[in-house]
Scaffold this active site. Structure first.
Site, PDB file in Angstrom:
ATOM      1  N   HIS A  16       0.861   8.571  16.413  1.00  0.00           N
ATOM      2  CA  HIS A  16      -0.461   7.951  16.228  1.00  0.00           C
ATOM      3  C   HIS A  16      -0.707   7.778  14.740  1.00  0.00           C
ATOM      4  CE1 HIS A  16      -5.061   8.161  17.322  1.00  0.00           C
ATOM      5  NE2 HIS A  16      -4.805   7.254  16.389  1.00  0.00           N
ATOM      6  N   HIS A  46      -1.846   4.533  12.018  1.00  0.00           N
ATOM      7  CA  HIS A  46      -2.191   3.126  11.766  1.00  0.00           C
ATOM      8  C   HIS A  46      -1.605   2.774  10.403  1.00  0.00           C
ATOM      9  CE1 HIS A  46      -5.218   3.153  15.032  1.00  0.00           C
ATOM     10  NE2 HIS A  46      -5.278   4.432  14.723  1.00  0.00           N
ATOM     11  N   HIS A  58      -6.843   4.219  22.404  1.00  0.00           N
ATOM     12  CA  HIS A  58      -7.752   5.240  21.897  1.00  0.00           C
ATOM     13  C   HIS A  58      -8.827   5.468  22.962  1.00  0.00           C
ATOM     14  CE1 HIS A  58      -5.841   4.391  18.116  1.00  0.00           C
ATOM     15  NE2 HIS A  58      -6.682   5.102  17.391  1.00  0.00           N
ATOM     16  N   GLU A  94     -12.314   9.780  21.691  1.00  0.00           N
ATOM     17  CA  GLU A  94     -12.424  10.199  20.280  1.00  0.00           C
ATOM     18  C   GLU A  94     -13.927  10.410  20.038  1.00  0.00           C
ATOM     19  OE1 GLU A  94     -11.440   7.124  17.437  1.00  0.00           O
ATOM     20  OE2 GLU A  94     -11.214   8.551  15.779  1.00  0.00           O
ATOM     21  N   ASP A 125      -3.014   9.701  12.087  1.00  0.00           N
ATOM     22  CA  ASP A 125      -4.008   8.635  12.252  1.00  0.00           C
ATOM     23  C   ASP A 125      -4.048   7.697  11.027  1.00  0.00           C
ATOM     24  OD1 ASP A 125      -5.847   7.221  13.721  1.00  0.00           O
ATOM     25  OD2 ASP A 125      -7.469   8.663  13.555  1.00  0.00           O
ATOM     26  N   ASP A 126      -4.865   8.020  10.030  1.00  0.00           N
ATOM     27  CA  ASP A 126      -5.006   7.174   8.830  1.00  0.00           C
ATOM     28  C   ASP A 126      -4.873   8.073   7.596  1.00  0.00           C
ATOM     29  OD1 ASP A 126      -5.969   4.529  10.113  1.00  0.00           O
ATOM     30  OD2 ASP A 126      -7.266   6.055  11.001  1.00  0.00           O
TER      31      ASP A 126
HETATM   32  N1  ADE Z   1      -8.450   2.399  13.612  1.00  0.00           N
HETATM   33  C1  ADE Z   1      -7.844   3.136  12.685  1.00  0.00           C
HETATM   34  N2  ADE Z   1      -8.081   4.429  12.897  1.00  0.00           N
HETATM   35  C2  ADE Z   1      -8.845   4.521  14.005  1.00  0.00           C
HETATM   36  C3  ADE Z   1      -9.419   5.579  14.738  1.00  0.00           C
HETATM   37  N3  ADE Z   1      -9.256   6.857  14.387  1.00  0.00           N
HETATM   38  N4  ADE Z   1     -10.152   5.283  15.812  1.00  0.00           N
HETATM   39  C4  ADE Z   1     -10.325   4.023  16.184  1.00  0.00           C
HETATM   40  N5  ADE Z   1      -9.819   2.986  15.534  1.00  0.00           N
HETATM   41  C5  ADE Z   1      -9.070   3.232  14.454  1.00  0.00           C
HETATM   42 ZN    ZN Z   2      -6.218   6.043  15.558  1.00  0.00          ZN
END
Ligand code: ADE
Ligand code: ZN
Length: 336
Positions: A19, A21, A199, A202, A280-281
């Protein structure tokens, strides 16, 4: 083992990231360099100011900055650089296989087509494969705040590139955009032979996780931490071993949990769910894959056997070939 010894041991293990991005791995240094290259005006004077802006109230406050940051990505080499920098982090963190999400609509909406970003991604992925045997796959994510018609248009535009895309995903603002909105495009993706992830859970309630399972026929749920609110869902996830790709630093940065001590990943693991750890990011949330493992080592009562289970899960939950899985899992067994 002390926490430091656990961290060193963990860092040495081969791992998988499921996971991530790619637009969320855009580091402030590259963002500023590309802004200068393309004459994009950023509201930040220096790297320090970019980092200071990364204080989020919730998912939407992050997404606003994330989509804005992505506007510096314009030509093939920008997408190559973005992917290359992430793959170098994989090498550093011993991430031997990564399943990497990208958001085509973030780019096509700005007039940047598949031929540009796919070429950049592919060049970096092939180079990393040749240089150190890096294994990676691409997941094309639809933006759920946009319409299903836009997602269908995106899937059509992706048709010449499907050989290089293993799955579709669903991301962006969750609340008010339930999985059911995307039933048709996920059915189309399935009939094209693509795997499916989404997703859910969350910020959204457990109903959204059920929606991803029942309406989108997903093979993994991204995040899914709010499943804990529904005992029937927890039982289903345990029985089915449907993987959850959990992102600890993301969840605290976006205030899904106020503190890492409150994170439920260890509870979910001990309940017998197929949970995994992911970044994630990473550039927005303060760390790549090993940092996410380190955060749970620091703040939860996590032991070596839990960590080994999480790493084993990351291989089992991946879309890599069975032969490759068997090979890596036998290597992992030697690390107990
Ligand atoms: N796009 C990038 N990161 C995300 C996240 N944690 N939740 C939803 N969309 C995303
Ligand atoms: Zn994500």
């Amino acid at each position: 083992m002390t926490k430091n010894e656990l961290k060193m041991w963990l860092a040495s293990l081969p791992k998988v990231e499921l996971h991530l991005h790619i637009e969320g791995s855009l580091e402030p240094e590259l963002m500023m360099a590309l802004a200068e290259k393309h004459q994009v005006e950023l509201p930040y004077g220096n790297i320090q100011e970019v980092k200071q802006a990364y204080n989020f109230e919730n998912l939407q406050s992050f997404l606003d900055l994330y989509y804005f940051g992505a506007s510096v990505l314009q030509d093939e080499d920008d997408f190559y650089q973005l992917m290359w920098h992430y793959l170098l982090k994989c090498k550093q963190d011993n991430v031997v296989h990564a399943e990497i999400m990208f958001d085509p609509q973030t780019h096509t909406q700005r007039g940047i087509g598949f031929e540009i970003f796919m070429a950049g991604f592919k060049r970096a992925m092939q180079q990393a494969e040749q240089e150190w045997g890096q294994s990676s796959l691409l997941i094309m994510s639809f933006l759920r705040h946009l319409s299903e018609a836009s997602a269908i248009e995106t899937l059509q535009a992706a048709k010449p590139y499907l050989e290089d895309i293993c799955a579709v995903g669903l991301d962006s603002g969750e609340l008010g955009n339930p999985p059911e909105k995307f039933v048709q495009v996920f059915e189309m993706a399935k009939s094209l032979g693509l795997k499916r992830v989404a997703h859910a859970g969350e910020e959204g309630p457990p109903e959204y996780v059920w929606g991803a399972i029942n309406s989108l026929d997903v093979q993994r749920v991204d995040h899914g931490v709010r499943s804990i609110e529904d005992p029937k869902l927890i039982e289903y996830l345990k029985q089915s071993q449907l993987p959850l790709t959990v992102c600890p630093l993301s969840n605290t940065k976006l205030k899904v949990f106020d503190h890492m001590e409150q994170h439920n990943i260890l509870v979910l693991l001990e309940l017998g769910l197929m949970v995994t750890i992911n970044a994630d990011d990473p550039s927005y949330f303060g760390g790549y894959l090993n940092d996410n493992y380190f955060a749970v080592i620091d703040h939860l009562a996590i032991e070596q056997h839990h960590l080994l289970q999480l790493v084993t899960n990351s291989f089992n939950a991946s879309f890599m070939s069975t032969a490759l899985k068997v090979e890596w899992l036998s290597q992992l067994k030697g690390n107990e």
